[in-house]
Design a protein around this motif. Structure first.
Motif, mmCIF file in Angstrom:
data_model
loop_
_atom_site.group_PDB
_atom_site.id
_atom_site.type_symbol
_atom_site.label_atom_id
_atom_site.label_comp_id
_atom_site.label_asym_id
_atom_site.label_seq_id
_atom_site.Cartn_x
_atom_site.Cartn_y
_atom_site.Cartn_z
ATOM 1 N N LEU A 122 -24.626 -2.261 13.805
ATOM 2 C CA LEU A 122 -25.038 -2.978 14.880
ATOM 3 C C LEU A 122 -26.326 -3.462 14.995
ATOM 4 O O LEU A 122 -26.712 -4.482 15.416
ATOM 5 C CB LEU A 122 -24.693 -2.148 15.955
ATOM 6 N N LYS A 135 -18.964 -8.464 17.356
ATOM 7 C CA LYS A 135 -17.662 -8.180 18.054
ATOM 8 C C LYS A 135 -16.842 -7.644 17.062
ATOM 9 O O LYS A 135 -16.050 -6.771 17.177
ATOM 10 C CB LYS A 135 -17.164 -9.595 18.548
ATOM 11 N N GLU A 138 -17.473 -4.039 16.749
ATOM 12 C CA GLU A 138 -16.840 -3.165 17.723
ATOM 13 C C GLU A 138 -15.390 -3.016 17.453
ATOM 14 O O GLU A 138 -14.973 -1.865 17.910
ATOM 15 C CB GLU A 138 -17.085 -4.144 19.139
ATOM 16 N N GLU A 142 -13.236 0.761 17.059
ATOM 17 C CA GLU A 142 -12.183 0.927 17.961
ATOM 18 C C GLU A 142 -10.789 1.201 17.013
ATOM 19 O O GLU A 142 -10.161 2.267 17.018
ATOM 20 C CB GLU A 142 -11.616 -0.209 19.055
ATOM 21 N N LYS A 148 -17.111 7.429 19.597
ATOM 22 C CA LYS A 148 -18.046 6.434 20.221
ATOM 23 C C LYS A 148 -18.884 7.475 21.254
ATOM 24 O O LYS A 148 -18.615 7.383 22.300
ATOM 25 C CB LYS A 148 -17.114 5.514 21.159
ATOM 26 N N SER A 153 -22.648 3.777 21.793
ATOM 27 C CA SER A 153 -22.398 2.807 22.876
ATOM 28 C C SER A 153 -23.763 2.304 23.099
ATOM 29 O O SER A 153 -23.655 1.083 23.546
ATOM 30 C CB SER A 153 -21.845 3.708 23.933
ATOM 31 N N LEU A 156 -24.103 -0.629 20.833
ATOM 32 C CA LEU A 156 -23.272 -1.824 20.994
ATOM 33 C C LEU A 156 -23.983 -2.718 22.278
ATOM 34 O O LEU A 156 -23.849 -3.597 22.428
ATOM 35 C CB LEU A 156 -21.885 -1.112 21.507
ATOM 36 N N LEU A 172 -20.156 -3.052 29.376
ATOM 37 C CA LEU A 172 -20.247 -1.663 28.271
ATOM 38 C C LEU A 172 -20.916 -0.567 29.148
ATOM 39 O O LEU A 172 -20.497 0.726 29.257
ATOM 40 C CB LEU A 172 -20.576 -1.969 27.176
#
Length: 487
Positions: A122, A135, A138, A142, A148, A153, A156, A172
């Motif tokens: 990231l 994206k 991300e 998931e 996470k 987090s 992100l 977020l």
């Protein structure tokens, strides 16, 4: 330990190598690596992983990152820790593209990444301004159910904010069950970069109300938000509040934010007075901020005086010469400008070339001014010409004062048309459906002419254009910019 004839084992070296990484001494690290090989622990995975980490943390000589890659490539059996260390190393030295390429290779090899790997990936997306890739990361997190945690987090949030989608970053942040000071800092800093100072201030006040004590880093983001939004009085109030309400002694970065804020507001003389009265010595960054303001607001003699002093203090820093050269160009003193450029050549100094990156179909394309290396160069330049004609019909006037060369206006206009931002936008117009949002990343501050041109292009072609430059984000839509021409 060695002096007492106590032999090291495979558990000893990871600690010793981590100590070398902390010191950052490449030669010392290489010496310990030699000891690893001498005592026969060169094939131990944990030792190899720490060697990669150590080399990634050490700079100097040939560059530790190349030694790290050599150790990594020669590993008989690597694990997720090995890949994370190497990917993180590339990110640390600013080689984001190499980090992404290695992550893709990691996937091909079937090695499962953990949250530490994903934080590094990231960060690489953030460095490249690659929102679509971010994206995808991300969704990968998931899909693979990567844990996470708060750090992931936060990464992100930082990625979305710095890649242009600050609303997603804010959402977020709001959805996090657990936050730390970095979470608050990331969202405040993100809003600051997008010129949404009022919202950044509101988040800061919410943070204080929720019982989280701000640190000095939070205040850098907060003061930056005030600077980019013209909130001079609020900025002054928060600067005073640091010491009075939170017992935080301002650092040079905070003073730098204050100078930047005053300069952006055109208060050059007040900024100079502020610098002269600072209780700590101003660093070169503070002086360069002031010099740029002098150039932008016509205080050219003052800018020349400060720059010459800066060159005396830092005779081998190329940006000081570039600043002075630009001031002479603004004065139309081409003889002095030429002498500065000749002095730079004699010292082997080169001006950092302007470049613009754009992400398309998960590929990163980079353009430099006058670039003709792209396969679509002919079509791109034809598009640039078309853009120029359409803009002129709409009332656009080229800002030829931005061309710091002693040439006629027609040649100056041609030079402006070859700026990397315009090439990247033309490439996007050619290769994306009508109405598609365009995102580009500039390595330097966007110039006045490209800023003006982007406003016209957004209206003529009905495109929203998001530009991230060295200082902040600009969102162009319907002929207007989110910065309100305040940058």
């Amino acid at each position: 330990m060695l002096e007492r004839k106590k032999l090291p084992n495979k558990f000893t070296y990871p600690f010793v190598l981590k100590a070398c990484a902390g010191i950052g001494n490449l030669n010392l690290g290489k010496s310990v690596h030699g000891s690893v090989m001498k005592f026969g622990f060169g094939d131990e995975v944990n030792v190899q992983n720490t060697l990669v980490h150590m080399y990634c943390c050490c700079r100097g000589g040939e560059g530790g990152i190349e030694f790290a890659r050599k150790v990594f490539d020669e590993m008989y059996k690597s694990d997720s820790v090995s890949w994370s260390a190497m990917i993180g190393g590339y990110v640390r030295v600013g080689r984001s593209s190499d980090a992404i390429n290695l992550f893709r290779e990691m996937q091909i090899k079937g090695v499962c990444p953990d949250e530490i790997t994903m934080v590094s990936v990231l960060s690489a997306c953030t460095g490249l301004g690659a929102l679509e890739l971010g994206k995808w990361v991300e969704s990968y997190v998931e899909k693979e159910r990567v844990q996470k945690n708060v750090e992931l987090s936060n990464a992100l949030i930082d990625m979305f904010a710095k890649c242009g989608d600050v609303d997603k970053a804010t959402n977020l942040f709001r959805s996090m069950r657990e936050r730390n000071i970095v979470s608050w800092t990331s969202v405040i800093g993100g809003l600051a970069m997008h010129g949404r100072g009022v919202e950044a201030v509101a988040v800061f006040e919410e943070m204080v109300r929720s019982g989280v004590t701000p640190d000095d880093v939070v205040f850098i983001g907060l003061l930056s938000a005030c600077s980019h939004s013209g909130l001079v009085d609020k900025g002054k109030g928060y600067f005073d509040s640091m010491r009075k309400d939170f017992s935080i002694v301002p650092k040079i970065e905070h003073y730098g934010c204050m100078v930047d804020m005053l300069c952006r507001a055109g208060l050059v003389k007040e900024a100079l007075k502020f610098v002269q009265e600072m209780p700590i010595d101003p660093n070169p960054v503070v002086w360069r901020t002031l010099i740029n303001a002098c150039r932008a607001h016509g205080e050219l003699k003052l800018g020349e005086k400060i720059t010459r002093q800066l060159i005396r203090n830092e005779p081998m820093h190329e940006s000081n010469y570039v600043l002075l050269s630009n001031i002479y160009a603004k004065m139309s003193d081409w003889e002095k400008k030429t002498r500065i450029r000749e002095a730079m050549d004699m010292k082997g100094m080169k001006k950092i070339p302007g470049s613009t990156m754009i992400e398309l179909d998960n590929e990163i394309y980079e353009f430099v001014a006058g670039d003709k290396s792209h396969a679509q160069s002919k079509e791109i330049y034809e598009m640039v010409d078309e853009m120029g004609k359409e803009m002129k019909r709409a009332g656009y006037m080229p800002t030829t004062t931005e061309v710091l060369l002693d040439i006629d206006d027609e040649d100056k206009e041609d030079t402006l048309n070859r700026h990397s931002e315009k090439l990247a936008i033309a490439f996007a117009l050619l290769n994306t459906p009508p109405g598609t949002l365009i995102r580009i990343v500039k390595n330097l501050r966007v110039c006045d002419d490209c800023h003006s041109a982007s406003k016209f292009i957004s209206k003529i072609y009905n495109r929203e254009i998001v530009v991230r430059d060295r200082n902040r984000f600009h969102h162009f839509k319907n002929g207007l910019c989110s910065c309100r021409d305040f940058w």
